[in-house]
Design a protein around this motif. Structure first.
Motif, PDB file in Angstrom:
ATOM      1  N   ALA A 170       1.131  -1.370  -0.046  1.00  0.00           N
ATOM      2  CA  ALA A 170      -0.178   0.162   0.092  1.00  0.00           C
ATOM      3  C   ALA A 170       1.244   0.954   0.044  1.00  0.00           C
ATOM      4  O   ALA A 170       1.899   0.898   0.678  1.00  0.00           O
ATOM      5  N   PRO A 171       0.731   2.092  -1.081  1.00  0.00           N
ATOM      6  CA  PRO A 171       1.414   3.599  -0.721  1.00  0.00           C
ATOM      7  C   PRO A 171       1.093   4.672   1.388  1.00  0.00           C
ATOM      8  O   PRO A 171      -0.051   3.812   1.352  1.00  0.00           O
ATOM      9  N   SER A 172       1.840   5.301   1.104  1.00  0.00           N
ATOM     10  CA  SER A 172       1.879   5.203   2.530  1.00  0.00           C
ATOM     11  C   SER A 172       0.717   6.113   2.995  1.00  0.00           C
ATOM     12  O   SER A 172       0.315   6.534   4.004  1.00  0.00           O
ATOM     13  N   PHE A 173       0.263   6.748   1.780  1.00  0.00           N
ATOM     14  CA  PHE A 173      -1.042   7.833   2.417  1.00  0.00           C
ATOM     15  C   PHE A 173      -2.674   7.289   2.464  1.00  0.00           C
ATOM     16  O   PHE A 173      -3.319   7.941   2.550  1.00  0.00           O
ATOM     17  N   SER A 174      -2.222   6.090   1.415  1.00  0.00           N
ATOM     18  CA  SER A 174      -3.745   5.109   2.019  1.00  0.00           C
ATOM     19  C   SER A 174      -3.133   3.856   2.960  1.00  0.00           C
ATOM     20  O   SER A 174      -4.114   3.146   3.259  1.00  0.00           O
ATOM     21  N   ALA A 175      -2.189   4.003   3.006  1.00  0.00           N
ATOM     22  CA  ALA A 175      -1.707   2.716   4.636  1.00  0.00           C
ATOM     23  C   ALA A 175      -2.663   3.150   5.695  1.00  0.00           C
ATOM     24  O   ALA A 175      -3.125   1.485   6.319  1.00  0.00           O
ATOM     25  N   PHE A 176      -2.936   3.541   5.843  1.00  0.00           N
ATOM     26  CA  PHE A 176      -3.626   3.836   7.496  1.00  0.00           C
ATOM     27  C   PHE A 176      -5.119   2.971   7.141  1.00  0.00           C
ATOM     28  O   PHE A 176      -5.522   3.390   8.585  1.00  0.00           O
ATOM     29  N   GLN A 177      -5.488   3.157   6.355  1.00  0.00           N
ATOM     30  CA  GLN A 177      -6.668   2.619   6.192  1.00  0.00           C
ATOM     31  C   GLN A 177      -6.366   1.217   5.975  1.00  0.00           C
ATOM     32  O   GLN A 177      -7.682   0.430   5.920  1.00  0.00           O
ATOM     33  N   GLN A 178      -5.708   0.603   5.262  1.00  0.00           N
ATOM     34  CA  GLN A 178      -5.411  -0.720   5.651  1.00  0.00           C
ATOM     35  C   GLN A 178      -5.052  -1.695   6.638  1.00  0.00           C
ATOM     36  O   GLN A 178      -4.602  -2.660   6.459  1.00  0.00           O
ATOM     37  N   THR A 179      -4.640  -0.961   7.368  1.00  0.00           N
ATOM     38  CA  THR A 179      -3.989  -1.055   8.781  1.00  0.00           C
ATOM     39  C   THR A 179      -4.775  -0.998   9.659  1.00  0.00           C
ATOM     40  O   THR A 179      -6.295  -0.504  10.254  1.00  0.00           O
ATOM     41  N   LEU A 203      -4.431   0.828  12.015  1.00  0.00           N
ATOM     42  CA  LEU A 203      -4.296   2.225  12.115  1.00  0.00           C
ATOM     43  C   LEU A 203      -5.219   3.252  12.350  1.00  0.00           C
ATOM     44  O   LEU A 203      -5.117   3.799  12.737  1.00  0.00           O
ATOM     45  N   GLN A 204      -6.241   2.826  12.333  1.00  0.00           N
ATOM     46  CA  GLN A 204      -7.478   3.184  11.875  1.00  0.00           C
ATOM     47  C   GLN A 204      -8.027   3.452  12.851  1.00  0.00           C
ATOM     48  O   GLN A 204      -8.615   4.881  13.627  1.00  0.00           O
ATOM     49  N   THR A 205      -7.558   2.370  14.227  1.00  0.00           N
ATOM     50  CA  THR A 205      -7.864   2.609  16.001  1.00  0.00           C
ATOM     51  C   THR A 205      -7.381   2.754  16.505  1.00  0.00           C
ATOM     52  O   THR A 205      -7.072   3.307  17.952  1.00  0.00           O
ATOM     53  N   PHE A 206      -5.160   3.351  15.507  1.00  0.00           N
ATOM     54  CA  PHE A 206      -4.491   4.104  16.521  1.00  0.00           C
ATOM     55  C   PHE A 206      -5.097   5.814  16.367  1.00  0.00           C
ATOM     56  O   PHE A 206      -4.447   6.124  17.382  1.00  0.00           O
ATOM     57  N   TRP A 207      -5.449   6.322  15.733  1.00  0.00           N
ATOM     58  CA  TRP A 207      -6.051   7.888  15.380  1.00  0.00           C
ATOM     59  C   TRP A 207      -6.348   8.232  16.495  1.00  0.00           C
ATOM     60  O   TRP A 207      -6.015   9.470  17.614  1.00  0.00           O
ATOM     61  N   PRO A 208      -6.923   7.523  17.503  1.00  0.00           N
ATOM     62  CA  PRO A 208      -7.561   8.898  19.321  1.00  0.00           C
ATOM     63  C   PRO A 208      -6.431   8.628  19.970  1.00  0.00           C
ATOM     64  O   PRO A 208      -6.474   9.388  20.675  1.00  0.00           O
TER      65      PRO A 208
END
Length: 151
Positions: A83-92, A94-99
């Motif tokens: 995954a490219p870095s700009f969209s990697a947070f949506q594929q891991t 990390l979505q629950t890591f943002w808080p």
């Protein structure tokens, strides 16, 4: 007694560190002009606030500029080679890591409020303190965090 000369925000800003050749003093929006970008008199505390904000945003930009190319090749927590870095947070996960990320940022911002002048205070002449001004004894960019002792 002779009254002191009026405060010149542009002259004060030019005494702060960070003005280098070949550009010299750079204020295209006029934040340090005598009438101020918000059409109010700019105080020393307001110039210090602008410098603090400039340093904080510059540091975030430098981290982002480093983070995108590094994240393309390496991620310390998750394998996202496909995954490219700009969209990697949506594929891991990390979505629950943002808080947590937002919480850390909030702590830093809350502690930076203690560097502000109290808006209910008054200056030596009895005038109310200008909002969004930094205390005169605060060093711009000093977050009080120096684990390596580099200061």
């Amino acid at each position: 007694p002779v009254a002191p000369p009026p405060f010149d925000p542009k002259a004060f800003a030019q005494t702060l560190p960070g003005i280098t050749a070949p550009f010299g003093f750079f204020d295209p929006a006029g934040f340090c002009s005598s009438d101020g970008a918000s059409n109010e008199q700019v105080s020393e505390g307001k110039v210090r606030f602008y410098r603090e904000v400039e340093l904080k945003h510059g540091r975030v930009a430098m981290l982002a500029a480093l983070g995108f190319p590094v994240a393309e090749q390496f991620h310390p927590l998750f394998a996202t080679d496909d995954a490219p870095s700009f969209s990697a947070f949506q594929q891991t996960p990390l979505q629950t890591f943002w808080p947590v990320v937002v919480g850390v940022i909030a702590v830093i911002e809350v502690f930076s409020v203690f560097t502000f002048e109290n808006p209910a205070s008054r200056d030596a002449d009895g005038n109310p303190a200008q909002p969004w001004t930094i205390k005169k004894d605060h060093v711009a960019g000093d977050l009080g965090f120096d684990p390596l002792g580099l200061k």
